[in-house]
Design a protein around this motif. Structure first.
Motif, PDB file in Angstrom:
ATOM      1  N   THR A  17      15.032 -13.809 -58.826  1.00  0.00           N
ATOM      2  CA  THR A  17      14.485 -13.810 -60.194  1.00  0.00           C
ATOM      3  C   THR A  17      12.969 -13.610 -60.183  1.00  0.00           C
ATOM      4  O   THR A  17      12.418 -12.846 -60.990  1.00  0.00           O
ATOM      5  N   ILE A  18      12.281 -14.296 -59.264  1.00  0.00           N
ATOM      6  CA  ILE A  18      10.824 -14.145 -59.153  1.00  0.00           C
ATOM      7  C   ILE A  18      10.461 -12.698 -58.847  1.00  0.00           C
ATOM      8  O   ILE A  18       9.548 -12.121 -59.447  1.00  0.00           O
ATOM      9  N   LEU A  19      11.196 -12.092 -57.917  1.00  0.00           N
ATOM     10  CA  LEU A  19      10.900 -10.714 -57.520  1.00  0.00           C
ATOM     11  C   LEU A  19      11.221  -9.723 -58.640  1.00  0.00           C
ATOM     12  O   LEU A  19      10.500  -8.748 -58.848  1.00  0.00           O
ATOM     13  N   GLU A  20      12.303  -9.978 -59.367  1.00  0.00           N
ATOM     14  CA  GLU A  20      12.651  -9.110 -60.502  1.00  0.00           C
ATOM     15  C   GLU A  20      11.535  -9.101 -61.532  1.00  0.00           C
ATOM     16  O   GLU A  20      11.232  -8.061 -62.132  1.00  0.00           O
ATOM     17  N   ARG A  21      10.933 -10.260 -61.759  1.00  0.00           N
ATOM     18  CA  ARG A  21       9.864 -10.351 -62.756  1.00  0.00           C
ATOM     19  C   ARG A  21       8.592  -9.635 -62.324  1.00  0.00           C
ATOM     20  O   ARG A  21       7.692  -9.414 -63.124  1.00  0.00           O
ATOM     21  N   GLU A  22       8.536  -9.288 -61.047  1.00  0.00           N
ATOM     22  CA  GLU A  22       7.414  -8.488 -60.542  1.00  0.00           C
ATOM     23  C   GLU A  22       7.752  -7.000 -60.613  1.00  0.00           C
ATOM     24  O   GLU A  22       7.006  -6.161 -60.099  1.00  0.00           O
ATOM     25  N   ASN A  23       8.908  -6.686 -61.227  1.00  0.00           N
ATOM     26  CA  ASN A  23       9.368  -5.289 -61.368  1.00  0.00           C
ATOM     27  C   ASN A  23       9.557  -4.596 -60.017  1.00  0.00           C
ATOM     28  O   ASN A  23       9.308  -3.401 -59.872  1.00  0.00           O
ATOM     29  N   ILE A  24      10.005  -5.374 -59.037  1.00  0.00           N
ATOM     30  CA  ILE A  24      10.307  -4.818 -57.715  1.00  0.00           C
ATOM     31  C   ILE A  24      11.713  -4.237 -57.757  1.00  0.00           C
ATOM     32  O   ILE A  24      12.607  -4.785 -58.395  1.00  0.00           O
ATOM     33  N   SER A  25      11.918  -3.135 -57.055  1.00  0.00           N
ATOM     34  CA  SER A  25      13.209  -2.441 -57.089  1.00  0.00           C
ATOM     35  C   SER A  25      14.330  -3.312 -56.531  1.00  0.00           C
ATOM     36  O   SER A  25      14.104  -4.154 -55.650  1.00  0.00           O
ATOM     37  N   ALA A  26      15.539  -3.084 -57.031  1.00  0.00           N
ATOM     38  CA  ALA A  26      16.703  -3.878 -56.613  1.00  0.00           C
ATOM     39  C   ALA A  26      16.955  -3.727 -55.117  1.00  0.00           C
ATOM     40  O   ALA A  26      17.341  -4.693 -54.439  1.00  0.00           O
TER      41      ALA A  26
ATOM     42  N   LEU B 161       7.247 -16.722 -48.735  1.00  0.00           N
ATOM     43  CA  LEU B 161       6.018 -15.931 -48.826  1.00  0.00           C
ATOM     44  C   LEU B 161       6.208 -14.592 -48.119  1.00  0.00           C
ATOM     45  O   LEU B 161       5.831 -13.539 -48.644  1.00  0.00           O
ATOM     46  N   ARG B 162       6.815 -14.622 -46.943  1.00  0.00           N
ATOM     47  CA  ARG B 162       7.027 -13.388 -46.180  1.00  0.00           C
ATOM     48  C   ARG B 162       8.024 -12.472 -46.905  1.00  0.00           C
ATOM     49  O   ARG B 162       7.836 -11.254 -46.949  1.00  0.00           O
ATOM     50  N   ALA B 163       9.065 -13.052 -47.460  1.00  0.00           N
ATOM     51  CA  ALA B 163      10.041 -12.240 -48.207  1.00  0.00           C
ATOM     52  C   ALA B 163       9.375 -11.583 -49.412  1.00  0.00           C
ATOM     53  O   ALA B 163       9.629 -10.412 -49.720  1.00  0.00           O
ATOM     54  N   TYR B 164       8.506 -12.338 -50.078  1.00  0.00           N
ATOM     55  CA  TYR B 164       7.795 -11.803 -51.249  1.00  0.00           C
ATOM     56  C   TYR B 164       6.892 -10.635 -50.856  1.00  0.00           C
ATOM     57  O   TYR B 164       6.914  -9.571 -51.482  1.00  0.00           O
ATOM     58  N   LEU B 165       6.092 -10.834 -49.806  1.00  0.00           N
ATOM     59  CA  LEU B 165       5.171  -9.783 -49.368  1.00  0.00           C
ATOM     60  C   LEU B 165       5.931  -8.572 -48.844  1.00  0.00           C
ATOM     61  O   LEU B 165       5.532  -7.421 -49.084  1.00  0.00           O
ATOM     62  N   ALA B 166       7.034  -8.819 -48.122  1.00  0.00           N
ATOM     63  CA  ALA B 166       7.853  -7.718 -47.609  1.00  0.00           C
ATOM     64  C   ALA B 166       8.434  -6.908 -48.759  1.00  0.00           C
ATOM     65  O   ALA B 166       8.475  -5.672 -48.714  1.00  0.00           O
ATOM     66  N   ALA B 167       8.887  -7.599 -49.810  1.00  0.00           N
ATOM     67  CA  ALA B 167       9.467  -6.910 -50.975  1.00  0.00           C
ATOM     68  C   ALA B 167       8.421  -6.037 -51.657  1.00  0.00           C
ATOM     69  O   ALA B 167       8.713  -4.903 -52.056  1.00  0.00           O
ATOM     70  N   LYS B 168       7.194  -6.561 -51.801  1.00  0.00           N
ATOM     71  CA  LYS B 168       6.122  -5.785 -52.430  1.00  0.00           C
ATOM     72  C   LYS B 168       5.830  -4.517 -51.622  1.00  0.00           C
ATOM     73  O   LYS B 168       5.627  -3.440 -52.189  1.00  0.00           O
ATOM     74  N   SER B 169       5.808  -4.648 -50.291  1.00  0.00           N
ATOM     75  CA  SER B 169       5.539  -3.489 -49.441  1.00  0.00           C
ATOM     76  C   SER B 169       6.703  -2.509 -49.461  1.00  0.00           C
ATOM     77  O   SER B 169       6.505  -1.302 -49.611  1.00  0.00           O
TER      78      SER B 169
ATOM     79  N   CYS C  89       0.761  -7.317 -36.924  1.00  0.00           N
ATOM     80  CA  CYS C  89       0.717  -7.145 -38.382  1.00  0.00           C
ATOM     81  C   CYS C  89       1.394  -8.312 -39.091  1.00  0.00           C
ATOM     82  O   CYS C  89       0.886  -8.821 -40.098  1.00  0.00           O
ATOM     83  N   LEU C  90       2.543  -8.737 -38.571  1.00  0.00           N
ATOM     84  CA  LEU C  90       3.257  -9.850 -39.204  1.00  0.00           C
ATOM     85  C   LEU C  90       2.469 -11.149 -39.122  1.00  0.00           C
ATOM     86  O   LEU C  90       2.505 -11.966 -40.054  1.00  0.00           O
ATOM     87  N   LYS C  91       1.747 -11.350 -38.018  1.00  0.00           N
ATOM     88  CA  LYS C  91       0.917 -12.548 -37.898  1.00  0.00           C
ATOM     89  C   LYS C  91      -0.118 -12.593 -39.012  1.00  0.00           C
ATOM     90  O   LYS C  91      -0.462 -13.652 -39.531  1.00  0.00           O
ATOM     91  N   LYS C  92      -0.620 -11.412 -39.364  1.00  0.00           N
ATOM     92  CA  LYS C  92      -1.646 -11.318 -40.416  1.00  0.00           C
ATOM     93  C   LYS C  92      -1.016 -11.133 -41.801  1.00  0.00           C
ATOM     94  O   LYS C  92      -1.737 -10.893 -42.781  1.00  0.00           O
ATOM     95  N   LEU C  93       0.318 -11.183 -41.877  1.00  0.00           N
ATOM     96  CA  LEU C  93       1.059 -10.965 -43.125  1.00  0.00           C
ATOM     97  C   LEU C  93       0.772  -9.577 -43.710  1.00  0.00           C
ATOM     98  O   LEU C  93       0.802  -9.378 -44.931  1.00  0.00           O
ATOM     99  N   ASP C  94       0.502  -8.623 -42.820  1.00  0.00           N
ATOM    100  CA  ASP C  94       0.238  -7.246 -43.225  1.00  0.00           C
ATOM    101  C   ASP C  94       1.548  -6.455 -43.155  1.00  0.00           C
ATOM    102  O   ASP C  94       1.839  -5.804 -42.154  1.00  0.00           O
ATOM    103  N   TYR C  95       2.332  -6.506 -44.233  1.00  0.00           N
ATOM    104  CA  TYR C  95       3.647  -5.857 -44.214  1.00  0.00           C
ATOM    105  C   TYR C  95       3.545  -4.344 -44.383  1.00  0.00           C
ATOM    106  O   TYR C  95       4.413  -3.611 -43.904  1.00  0.00           O
ATOM    107  N   ASP C  96       2.494  -3.855 -45.026  1.00  0.00           N
ATOM    108  CA  ASP C  96       2.280  -2.406 -45.083  1.00  0.00           C
ATOM    109  C   ASP C  96       2.100  -1.869 -43.667  1.00  0.00           C
ATOM    110  O   ASP C  96       2.724  -0.867 -43.275  1.00  0.00           O
ATOM    111  N   GLY C  97       1.233  -2.529 -42.903  1.00  0.00           N
ATOM    112  CA  GLY C  97       0.985  -2.104 -41.522  1.00  0.00           C
ATOM    113  C   GLY C  97       2.225  -2.228 -40.654  1.00  0.00           C
ATOM    114  O   GLY C  97       2.493  -1.364 -39.810  1.00  0.00           O
ATOM    115  N   ALA C  98       2.997  -3.309 -40.865  1.00  0.00           N
ATOM    116  CA  ALA C  98       4.218  -3.511 -40.073  1.00  0.00           C
ATOM    117  C   ALA C  98       5.212  -2.379 -40.312  1.00  0.00           C
ATOM    118  O   ALA C  98       5.811  -1.847 -39.369  1.00  0.00           O
ATOM    119  N   ILE C  99       5.387  -1.995 -41.583  1.00  0.00           N
ATOM    120  CA  ILE C  99       6.328  -0.922 -41.901  1.00  0.00           C
ATOM    121  C   ILE C  99       5.835   0.413 -41.359  1.00  0.00           C
ATOM    122  O   ILE C  99       6.609   1.208 -40.810  1.00  0.00           O
TER     123      ILE C  99
END
Length: 689
Positions: free
Chosen positions: A536-545, A559-567, A626-636
């Motif tokens: 529900t939290i992620l849906e409200r951020e208009n993140i894709s299904a 926190l990691r799931a949230y950042l991963a979803a945004k990336s 990258c994951l240590k720094k919570l940099d999910y863009d870099g990780a992907i």
């Protein structure tokens, strides 16, 4: 000329709690009924006040549109005899439809020809349709609690006293609960009279002449305007934003709201402003006035009608003074009680029979808060433990007993009065945050730590004794508490593992003598429960299904799931990422039934597998950094760089070698490679949906 229709159901005083329900049912039900009957309209106004509700519809057609219809008859092979003359079957079909045999046509249907006729069905007049759908709609409405009347024959939200129905200037003829519709309405209970409505267009103006404002939103505007005028007249200030709920409540209790200003005894201004505001608001539905940012001894009240200002203010002032006198006595008495006595009093108040009393709960919160703070590297653990222990200290107080809505606020006031640390007394009020899904979280670090501990204790405790939310039932507000935990962790960017917190809470229960609390039997339900809230939290951020469904596998790391979803949501739209997922799908599919990640680099014999192995080691290092720094863009991005090597690998390497040791080694390596992506999310959700 536009067609207009109106209906009004006159009732005994409606409970304010049913207003939103009635508005929603009327609007949805009426729109569906009109749509079902092919009746379009230009506008619809649903109105409601304490003694009536209904709808005003503009732009209706004269009648339903005519429809072409077909009626199927017998197969052609039995419609004619050997001489090609009509049989009784055909003649009977034609006669039954009121046409001549020559008007019957034939068409192919499922490989055979059948007789059929076409005809135009004339649309019914709008007036007739309205006369049918209005009583059906009203009598099928549902309410939280209904009343019976008429010797128990009728059940509705409140007894019905009159029914008005008009289509243009004609009366809509129907009956509801033995009340026949007419063109009569009634004004204000004390200031209005019987009204004859000859035209739907005059309904609202005629009622206003008789001191009724039927539209709920218009009454809200009137109340706000009245407050602003009284502010200017008396040089006072009322915060409309802070009193939005009260304004709506008054709009539900009045048909013609009129504001008045009164005053209470000045001697009560020594009380904390919160006590004064709650006393005036809760008990008299009135607004406490402010001046220069401070509470003063004036208030704004609302009457339903006009001309009784002195009677209203005299009555309100008498009640407010009496309630403030009680509050002053309770408050002064509470201030005399020391903290240790309050802690002892908590033992006599049951939190939940199987989970113990409030003293036991506070001790669990204190212990769990300290452990959470330790994980976060918080240095002053004594303050955190103290804040957790005292966070419910006001529950035994007399003020909170009389004014439950002050729970938390009074704890802050009492603890500050007793000289406790600022973090401790602020936590006592703010650890309840967020109070709703839209409420802000606290800005105090200790309050947020204690809030998580309190909410985790609730969730693990109730799940542990089998009291799990189901359907719309959630008596202990566990959904809201789970939502709060996730919001705090994400907003504060606290990288905590929920599974560890759950285990800690279960351990704290066991250490406090509650060894009956076990999450193991409901582990699946708990994970699903948390996943739904995070989703529900992620849906409200208009993140894709796709991104949401992928990351929920890591719900215990919110926190990691949230950042991963945004990336992921950013990368999913890119062609290079889709190409990578296509390549990675081969890695995942071939290794998913292999359950070991064990492999040996020395057993790689082909050049392409050696090359992929070297690239994997390089990417794995980048990925983990990258994951240590919570940099999910870099990780992907680091994973995407594997794409070409993966393609070459599968173009040249036969994974399922006949040599078992080579096959097993290759599958173990691919399993390790596949496992990288699962730190971001479930890769299968991205290519399977």
């Amino acid at each position: 000329m536009l067609n207009r229709a109106i209906f009004e159901i006159g009732v005994e005083d409606l409970p304010p709690s049913e207003f939103d329900n009635i508005l929603a049912q009327l609007e949805e039900g009426l729109k569906k009924s009109l749509e079902k009957n092919d009746l379009n309209f230009l506008s619809m106004n649903i109105f409601i006040s304490p003694r009536r509700f209904g709808a005003y519809i503009v732009g209706l057609p004269d009648k339903q549109p005519d429809k072409k219809e077909k009626r199927k008859g017998p197969p052609k092979k039995i419609c004619f005899d050997e001489n090609n003359q009509p049989t009784k079957a055909l003649e009977g079909f034609a006669k039954g439809q009121g046409v001549q045999v020559k008007d019957v046509k034939f068409e192919n249907n499922d490989g055979a020809e059948y007789a059929y006729i076409e005809f135009v069905k004339a649309g019914e007049p709008t007036k007739i349709i309205l006369q049918n759908i209005i009583p059906e709609l009203i009598t099928n409405m549902n309410f939280a609690k209904s009343m019976r009347w008429g010797k128990g024959n009728y059940t509705f939200v409140r007894p019905v006293h009159w029914v008005l129905g008009l289509y243009n200037r004609e009366i809509l003829e129907f009956e509801i609960f033995d009340e026949k519709s007419s063109n009569k309405s009634y004004g204000h209970r004390f200031f209005g009279e019987e009204i004859i409505i000859t035209n739907p267009q005059t309904f609202f103006s005629e009622l206003k002449k008789n001191y009724v404002i039927p539209l709920y939103e218009e009454r809200i505007e009137v109340i706000e305007r009245e407050i602003q005028e009284l502010e200017d007249e008396h040089n006072i200030k009322i915060s409309l934003e802070e009193h939005e709920d009260l304004i709506r409540e008054i709009a539900k209790m009045t048909e013609f709201p009129k504001g008045v200003v009164g005053s209470f005894d000045e001697k009560y201004l020594f009380l904390p402003p919160e006590i004064i505001i709650v006393t005036v608001r809760h008990h008299q539905r009135s607004f406490v006035a402010m001046k220069d940012g401070k509470v003063i001894n004036k208030y704004v009240a609302f009457q339903d009608g006009f001309g009784r200002k002195s009677n209203v203010t005299n009555g309100y002032t008498r009640v407010i003074n009496a309630r403030l006198d009680d509050a002053a006595f309770y408050y002064e008495d509470d201030l005399k009680t020391d903290i240790q006595k309050r802690l002892e009093d908590l033992k006599s108040i049951t939190y939940q029979v199987e989970l113990g009393n409030y003293r036991e709960k506070c001790e669990r919160i204190s212990t769990l808060s300290s452990k959470i703070a330790e994980k976060l590297g918080f240095e002053n653990l004594d303050v955190v433990k103290r804040a957790g222990l005292l966070c419910k200290i006001d529950i035994p107080s007399k003020v909170v007993y009389e004014f439950p809505e002050l729970q938390g606020i009074m704890a802050r006031i009492y603890l500050k009065h007793k000289g406790e640390n600022e973090d401790v007394f602020l936590t006592a009020e703010e650890h309840y945050k967020p109070l709703s899904e839209n409420d802000e979280i606290s800005q105090n670090l200790v309050a947020n730590i204690v809030s998580i501990a309190d909410k985790i204790d609730d969730i693990i405790g109730y799940f542990g004794i089998g009291k799990i939310p189901s359907g719309s039932k959630d008596p202990f507000a566990l959904r809201r508490k789970a939502f709060g935990i996730l919001r705090i962790l994400i907003s504060m960017e606290w990288d905590l593992n929920l599974k560890e917190l759950i285990d800690l809470s279960e351990k704290v229960f066991a250490e406090s003598g509650k060894s009956n609390i076990s999450i193991k039997p409901v582990e699946v339900e708990l994970k699903s429960f948390l996943s739904n809230r995070l989703g529900t939290i992620l849906e409200r951020e208009n993140i894709s299904a796709e991104a949401i469904n992928s990351v929920l596998i890591n719900v215990y790391k919110p926190l990691r799931a949230y950042l991963a979803a945004k990336s992921l949501d950013k990368f999913i739209k890119k062609e290079e990422f889709q190409d990578f997922i296509t390549a990675f799908q081969r890695v995942n599919n071939i290794s998913k039934n292999h359950y070991s990640q064990e492999y040996h680099g020395r057993l790689f014999v082909e050049e392409e597998e050696k090359t992929l192995f070297q690239k994997y080691l390089e990417v794995k290092s980048q990925f983990e950094n990258c994951l240590k720094k919570l940099d999910y863009d870099g990780a992907i991005e680091s994973l995407i760089s594997l794409k070409e090597n993966i393609d070459r690998y599968f173009d040249n390497i036969f994974v399922m070698s006949e040599d078992e040791s080579i096959r097993s080694n290759r599958l173990g390596f691919l399993k390790s490679l596949s496992a990288l992506f699962y730190e971001i999310g479930d890769v299968e959700k991205l290519y399977k949906g």
